[in-house]
Design an enzyme around this catalytic site. Structure first.
Site, PDB file in Angstrom:
ATOM      1  N   ASN A 338     -27.775  -4.361 -39.720  1.00  0.00           N
ATOM      2  CA  ASN A 338     -26.794  -3.581 -38.974  1.00  0.00           C
ATOM      3  C   ASN A 338     -26.519  -4.126 -37.575  1.00  0.00           C
ATOM      4  O   ASN A 338     -25.549  -3.725 -36.940  1.00  0.00           O
ATOM      5  CB  ASN A 338     -27.248  -2.121 -38.867  1.00  0.00           C
ATOM      6  CG  ASN A 338     -27.162  -1.393 -40.196  1.00  0.00           C
ATOM      7  OD1 ASN A 338     -26.469  -1.850 -41.104  1.00  0.00           O
ATOM      8  ND2 ASN A 338     -27.862  -0.279 -40.325  1.00  0.00           N
ATOM      9  N   TYR A 339     -27.369  -5.024 -37.092  1.00  0.00           N
ATOM     10  CA  TYR A 339     -27.108  -5.618 -35.772  1.00  0.00           C
ATOM     11  C   TYR A 339     -25.973  -6.645 -35.847  1.00  0.00           C
ATOM     12  O   TYR A 339     -25.417  -7.029 -34.821  1.00  0.00           O
ATOM     13  CB  TYR A 339     -28.357  -6.318 -35.227  1.00  0.00           C
ATOM     14  CG  TYR A 339     -29.517  -5.422 -34.907  1.00  0.00           C
ATOM     15  CD1 TYR A 339     -29.473  -4.053 -35.144  1.00  0.00           C
ATOM     16  CD2 TYR A 339     -30.694  -5.952 -34.360  1.00  0.00           C
ATOM     17  CE1 TYR A 339     -30.561  -3.242 -34.852  1.00  0.00           C
ATOM     18  CE2 TYR A 339     -31.778  -5.141 -34.054  1.00  0.00           C
ATOM     19  CZ  TYR A 339     -31.708  -3.796 -34.315  1.00  0.00           C
ATOM     20  OH  TYR A 339     -32.779  -3.005 -34.022  1.00  0.00           O
ATOM     21  N   GLU A 340     -25.691  -7.101 -37.054  1.00  0.00           N
ATOM     22  CA  GLU A 340     -24.604  -8.062 -37.279  1.00  0.00           C
ATOM     23  C   GLU A 340     -24.792  -9.342 -36.454  1.00  0.00           C
ATOM     24  O   GLU A 340     -23.829  -9.902 -35.925  1.00  0.00           O
ATOM     25  CB  GLU A 340     -23.249  -7.422 -36.981  1.00  0.00           C
ATOM     26  CG  GLU A 340     -22.938  -6.236 -37.882  1.00  0.00           C
ATOM     27  CD  GLU A 340     -21.623  -5.568 -37.553  1.00  0.00           C
ATOM     28  OE1 GLU A 340     -21.072  -5.845 -36.473  1.00  0.00           O
ATOM     29  OE2 GLU A 340     -21.149  -4.761 -38.373  1.00  0.00           O
TER      30      GLU A 340
END
Length: 536
Positions: A338-340
Site C-alpha cells: 500500500n505504500y506504492e
C-alpha cells in the site's frame, strides 16, 4: 563564509515553528520584519486551513505566503497560486461511505469537508466539534454535507478510537486513486494523489521565480518529506521523525528551543551551518554513519533496533532519501504494497552496494489473504522490488472478519522454505490470534509489529511475546507525534539525561526490544541461517 542567496523560506507549523504549547516563538515577528526588509518570502506550510493560518499571522498577513491544507491550497497575498480540488462525486461517495460505517457501528468518527471558502461539518457531537475548532477558524455546521457547494480540497476524518487502527484500514482501498494519510492520533486525511507540500512549494517557487537553491524548508513529520526535498537548504528538527531526518541536509534545535529562528538567523547572516560529510555513492550531505544495535530473532536473524519507515517515499527523491538513510546507518527498510514504493525501496537497496546487509520488510495486504493469494502477492512484491528475497514478511492486519490469516501464514512459511522470504511475522495480532497461529502451523512468528509507546505500553502482549520468543516491533513509537513529546515527565527525563524528548521516548521503546524472555524460549520454528548480516 558568504551567506546563501535565500529568497524563500517555507516552515511547517506544529512541531517545527510553533512551541510545544502551540504558541508562536518569541522573536518571530521581529524576524519576519527582517525577512521583509531583505525581500525574502516566508511561507507557513501546514495541514491547517488557510483561514486558520491567516488568523495566526493576522498582524503580518499581507506579507506572508501560505501553503495550506497540506499543499492543496497555495495563496500569495490575495491571489491564489495553486489549488488541487477533489472530484465532488468522489467526495460524495466518501461522505456516504462514512455515514454507513458510523451507522453500522464500525467506526466512531466524524467528517470535516475542507473547502476553499470554509470547512463544513454535520456532526455536532461536543467532542468532535471541540477537536475540529482547534484547526478550523472558518467552520460551518450544515444539515447535509452532500449539499455543500464549495471546491473541496481535503476530507478529514476524526476517529475517536484512533485513525490509524480503524479509519485508515476502512478506507485503504481508496489508496488506488487517492492519498489516505494518517495525520494525527485521531485524524485521517483523504486527498488527491497530487497533493503534498513539496508540490505546493514548487508551485510557489515558480510564481516567485525562485530556485530550490534559493529555498530553505523546515519540517519534523512525515507530511514534510516532500517539502524538504523541494529545497536545497532542508532542515529537520532535533526531534524530527527519523525518515525526515534522513532526507534533511541539516539539523536544528527543537521547537522548544526556537530552532527554526536560530537557523534562519544563521542563513541570512554571515554564519552558515556546518555541513555534514558527503556520501561517496550519492554526493549528498549526510550525518556521520552510526551503528544501530541489534537484537536476535527466534530464527537467529540479527535485527536492528531501529528501522526506516518508507511510507510516502516515492520517485527518484524517495529512492535518494532511502539511500541517504542507508548511508547514515539504517539497515532495516520497512515498506508495504500500500505504500506504492516497492520499486524505489528495491532500487535503493541495489544502489546502496550493501544489499546483503539490509533487511527489506514487506507486508501481505488484507486483500491478499489466503494461501494462493499470498503466494501471488509475494511474487508481485518481489517483481516490483527487483530483489530475489523479502527479508522480513509480515501479515499487515489479521482481518478477523475474513479469517484467512492462518492460511496466509502457511503460505509465508512455504515461501520461507523456498528461500523467497527470510523471517516471517505478523502485525497487529492479539494474544488469542498468536496462540491460534502457533498451534495450527507449528511456527512461532519472529515479530509482531504493533502500536507501542508510553501511552499504550501493551504490557500483557509484551509479556506474551517474551514467553513465546516473539520480538515486539513498534510502528508508532512516538504516538503519531501526539502531545506525548510535550508531557512533563518526558521533558524531565530528557533533561536529566541530556537528550531530546524524542530520543528519550525511543530509548524507552528500545528497552523493551532488549529485554530477554522470562526463560529461554524454545520457538517452534525450523532452524536456519540468518538471511542478513544486518543490525536491528
Amino acid at each position: 563564509m558568504t551567506a546563501p542567496d535565500i529568497r524563500l523560506i517555507a516552515v511547517d507549523m506544529d512541531g517545527t515553528l510553533l512551541r510545544p504549547d502551540g504558541s508562536m516563538p518569541d522573536g518571530l515577528w521581529a524576524l519576519l520584519e527582517r525577512l521583509r526588509e531583505r525581500k525574502i518570502a516566508f511561507a507557513p506550510a501546514s495541514g491547517r486551513q488557510l483561514a486558520t493560518l491567516q488568523r495566526m499571522f493576522a498582524g503580518v498577513d499581507a506579507e506572508v505566503d501560505y501553503i495550506a491544507e497540506n499543499g492543496a491550497y497555495v495563496v500569495r497575498g490575495d491571489a491564489e497560486v495553486s489549488s488541487d480540488a477533489m472530484d465532488p462525486v468522489f467526495a460524495a461517495a466518501v461522505v456516504a461511505r462514512l455515514r454507513g460505517l458510523v451507522a453500522d457501528g464500525a467506526l466512531r468518527a466524524g467528517l470535516v469537508v475542507c473547502g476553499k471558502r470554509s470547512a463544513y461539518i454535520e456532526d455536532t457531537a461536543p467532542q468532535f466539534v471541540a477537536e475540529v475548532e482547534k484547526y478550523y477558524a472558518r467552520l460551518e455546521v450544515v444539515p447535509d454535507l452532500l449539499a455543500v457547494s464549495d471546491q473541496i480540497l481535503k476530507l478529514a476524518i476524526f476517529d475517536i478510537d484512533g485513525g490509524e487502527a480503524h479509519t485508515a484500514p476502512a478506507f485503504a482501498d481508496l489508496r488506488e486513486s487517492h492519498q489516505v494519510v494518517v495525520s494525527g492520533r485521531h485524524w485521517v486525511d483523504i486527498m488527491n494523489t497530487t497533493v503534498n507540500k513539496g508540490v505546493a512549494l514548487r508551485n510557489l517557487q515558480a510564481a516567485l521565480g525562485v530556485t530550490p537553491a534559493q529555498t530553505a524548508a523546515f519540517g519534523d513529520d512525515l507530511n514534510d518529506l516532500q517539502l524538504l526535498q523541494a529545497a536545497d537548504w532542508s532542515y529537520a528538527m532535533a526531534d524530527a521523525h527519523p525518515d525526515v531526518a534522513a532526507v534533511a541536509r541539516f539539523r536544528v534545535g527543537s521547537n522548544a528551543e526556537a530552532g527554526v529562528l536560530t537557523a534562519i538567523d544563521e542563513l541570512i547572516g554571515e554564519v552558515t551551518p556546518v555541513r555534514t560529510r558527503r556520501a561517496a555513492s550519492t554526493g549528498r550531505s549526510v550525518e556521520a554513519m552510526v551503528t544501530i544495535p541489534t537484537v536476535t530473532l527466534n530464527d537467529g536473524t540479527a535485527f536492528p533496533e531501529l528501522g526506516l519507515g518508507t511510507y510516502n517515499l516515492r520517485g527518484e527523491d524517495g529512492t535518494a532519501a532511502i539511500v541517504a538513510a542507508i548511508e547514515s546507518g539504517y539497515r532495516l527498510l520497512d515498506s508495504a504494497v500500500n505504500y506504492e514504493n516497492e520499486a524505489e525501496v528495491g532500487e535503493a537497496a541495489r544502489r546502496s552496494g550493501i544489499r546483503d546487509e539490509l533487511i527489506v520488510a514487506m507486508k501481505v495486504p488484507g486483500r491478499d489473504h489466503g494461501y494462493d493469494e499470498t503466494i501471488r502477492s509475494a511474487e508481485g512484491s518481489l517483481e516490483r522490488l527487483g530483489l530475489d528475497r523479502i527479508d522480513l514478511y509480515l501479515i499487515r492486519w489479521p482481518n478477523p472478519s475474513v479469517d484467512r490469516y492462518v492460511d496466509t501464514f502457511r503460505a509465508m512459511i512455504a515461501l520461507q522454505g523456498e528461500g523467497k522470504v527470510g523471517s516471517v511475522g505478523v502485525s497487529n495480532f492479539t494474544e488469542p490470534m498468536l496462540t491460534r497461529l502457533i498451534d495450527e502451523t507449528g511456527v512461532t512468528p519472529a515479530v509482531n509489529q504493533v502500536e507501542l509507546h508510553p501511552y499504550f505500553p501493551q504490557a500483557a502482549l509484551r509479556a506474551f511475546h517474551a514467553e513465546h520468543g516473539i520480538r515486539t516491533e513498534s510502528w508508532s513509537p512516538l504516538a503519531r507525534r501526539s502531545e506525548l513529546l510535550t508531557e512533563r515527565v518526558v521533558a524531565d527525563v530528557a533533561a536529566a539525561h541530556g537528550v531530546t524528548p524524542t530520543q528519550a521516548v525511543l530509548r524507552w521503546t528500545r528497552s523493551w526490544a532488549r529485554r530477554p524472555s522470562r526463560s529461554p524460549p524454545t520457538p517452534r520454528v525450523r532452524s536456519r541461517t540468518p538471511t542478513c548480516s544486518a543490525s536491528r
